[in-house]
Design a protein around this motif. Sequence first.
Motif, PDB file in Angstrom:
ATOM      1  N   ARG A  18       0.831  -1.204   0.000  1.00 49.43           N
ATOM      2  CA  ARG A  18       0.000   0.000   0.000  1.00 49.43           C
ATOM      3  C   ARG A  18       0.867   1.255   0.000  1.00 49.43           C
ATOM      4  O   ARG A  18       1.724   1.430   0.874  1.00 49.43           O
ATOM      5  N   LYS A  20       0.044   4.112   0.881  1.00 43.11           N
ATOM      6  CA  LYS A  20      -0.304   4.956   2.026  1.00 43.11           C
ATOM      7  C   LYS A  20       0.521   4.630   3.269  1.00 43.11           C
ATOM      8  O   LYS A  20       0.969   5.529   3.991  1.00 43.11           O
ATOM      9  N   PHE A  30      -6.700  -6.152   0.034  1.00 42.75           N
ATOM     10  CA  PHE A  30      -6.538  -4.762  -0.388  1.00 42.75           C
ATOM     11  C   PHE A  30      -7.865  -4.187  -0.858  1.00 42.75           C
ATOM     12  O   PHE A  30      -8.248  -3.070  -0.481  1.00 42.75           O
ATOM     13  N   PHE A  34      -9.753  -1.116   0.998  1.00 42.70           N
ATOM     14  CA  PHE A  34     -10.032   0.103   0.239  1.00 42.70           C
ATOM     15  C   PHE A  34     -11.517   0.456   0.315  1.00 42.70           C
ATOM     16  O   PHE A  34     -11.889   1.611   0.588  1.00 42.70           O
ATOM     17  N   TYR A 214      -5.622   7.575  -1.725  1.00 41.71           N
ATOM     18  CA  TYR A 214      -4.458   7.930  -2.530  1.00 41.71           C
ATOM     19  C   TYR A 214      -4.708   7.612  -4.000  1.00 41.71           C
ATOM     20  O   TYR A 214      -5.335   6.603  -4.333  1.00 41.71           O
ATOM     21  N   LYS A 216      -2.551   6.515  -6.172  1.00 42.72           N
ATOM     22  CA  LYS A 216      -1.913   5.242  -6.527  1.00 42.72           C
ATOM     23  C   LYS A 216      -2.781   4.057  -6.120  1.00 42.72           C
ATOM     24  O   LYS A 216      -2.829   3.042  -6.825  1.00 42.72           O
ATOM     25  N   GLU A 217      -3.473   4.164  -4.993  1.00 41.56           N
ATOM     26  CA  GLU A 217      -4.329   3.065  -4.548  1.00 41.56           C
ATOM     27  C   GLU A 217      -5.588   2.977  -5.398  1.00 41.56           C
ATOM     28  O   GLU A 217      -6.139   1.885  -5.592  1.00 41.56           O
ATOM     29  N   LEU A 220      -4.462   1.036  -8.335  1.00 39.56           N
ATOM     30  CA  LEU A 220      -4.348  -0.377  -7.969  1.00 39.56           C
ATOM     31  C   LEU A 220      -5.722  -1.041  -7.890  1.00 39.56           C
ATOM     32  O   LEU A 220      -5.909  -2.169  -8.342  1.00 39.56           O
ATOM     33  N   TYR A 221      -6.682  -0.337  -7.314  1.00 43.21           N
ATOM     34  CA  TYR A 221      -8.040  -0.874  -7.192  1.00 43.21           C
ATOM     35  C   TYR A 221      -8.639  -1.098  -8.584  1.00 43.21           C
ATOM     36  O   TYR A 221      -9.226  -2.148  -8.865  1.00 43.21           O
TER      37      TYR A 221
END
Length: 431
Positions: A18, A20, A30, A34, A214, A216-217, A220-221
């Motif tokens: 992560r 974060k 994850f 999230f 974030y 970036k997350e 990713l999601y």
Amino acid sequence: MAPALCAICKTARALIVRPKDHQKLCKECFIAVFEAEIHHTITSTSLFAPGDRIAIGASGGKDSTVLASVLKTLNERYNYGLELVLLSIDEGIKGYRDDSLETVKRNAVQYDMALKIVGYDELYGWTMDQVVETIGKKGNCTYCGVFRRQALDRGAKMLGIKHVVTGHNADDVAETILMNLLRGDLPRLARTTSIVTGDATSDVRRSKPLKYAYEKEIVLYAHHKKLDYFSTECLYSPEAFRGSARSLIKNLERVRPTAILDVVRSGEDMAKLVPDEVTGGSHCKSQKVSLSSADDEDEAAGGCGSTSGRNSGGEMADMEKKLQQDEEASSREIDASSLISNPDGQRHDRIANNAETGKTVRKEVGRKLPRQTLGSCKKCGYMSSQDICKACTLLEGLNKNRPKMQIEVDVEDEESSTLRRRMEGLALAAG
């Protein structure tokens, strides 16, 4: 070396670190974490009420696509009782928005949501391609930002919806905080820090469910959920001042992963120093809810010049010069705490004795801040703190160029025609 296990389930192999907090998680954990964080943001700030009709500002990009997917999932899982609709704005940027709208149309089918598309040409008589052709790339984001915010509200009114959610994430909020801090605009900083703009009595209120997520997350999601989104950058955005703030945020994140949320939290704390009378807002739990929707969110200022966030060297010499200037300016310091002790926002002076000269000096301990009084634009009726809203002001300047350009063309054509007739006359006389 054995593969690392997920920090939550302790059984599956960790595939994600992560951004974060650098926690190592498996794909399933994850996604669950999230979605749980977004659910906590929604419930802790009471963003929605059962039966609400919500318009999702959909651009086809990763943020709005993830927002639509997460809201649909959480709405079904926790029985929010929401009716979700996609609302897209067509700025009129060929090679960018026309392609991204195709993604939105696919999302509408995938998520089984109604879709409404509203265009700049329909609302203002201008497309962004025409605006840029007229004014150039520097400053065009100001026009687009103002037009887009008003277009979202107008589109929501067409649908009879009073609540619009946007995909602004933690990175976006941190950038906006820095931009307003660099401008020295505390009132706007306080308004843009809020997770909600407007209240139950507003024509249209807006909120940011992804405020603490974030960027970036979010990527990713979207990747692990295999979401369909459009990833091309706007053709005109590289010239925006926001680009410099974004570069600074990314550099801070590389040094300190929590820097993004630290900036967001600091912005929320600074917002508390600004009187409610100035922002037009009131505190609601830990969040300030702004009642002004004419200036909020990310006002993208004009171009950032040619430096693009880079410095020109000589930092130490500049720093020494700055320190010397700060010492000389010490008599002009402003006590920020006076903004709380003097809620009227007025300037107050303090009498003090200069230890070196023995003379009496007057120090300014507070400064007058502009008050936000929300009304309606006299031209279009849109909510505005001024007699004429920003969109109408910008349109007035654009529309002035149209007849002027036409007159110039007509005059040029007339002169050419006159010259041609004279030349023909001379030719006939010579013959």
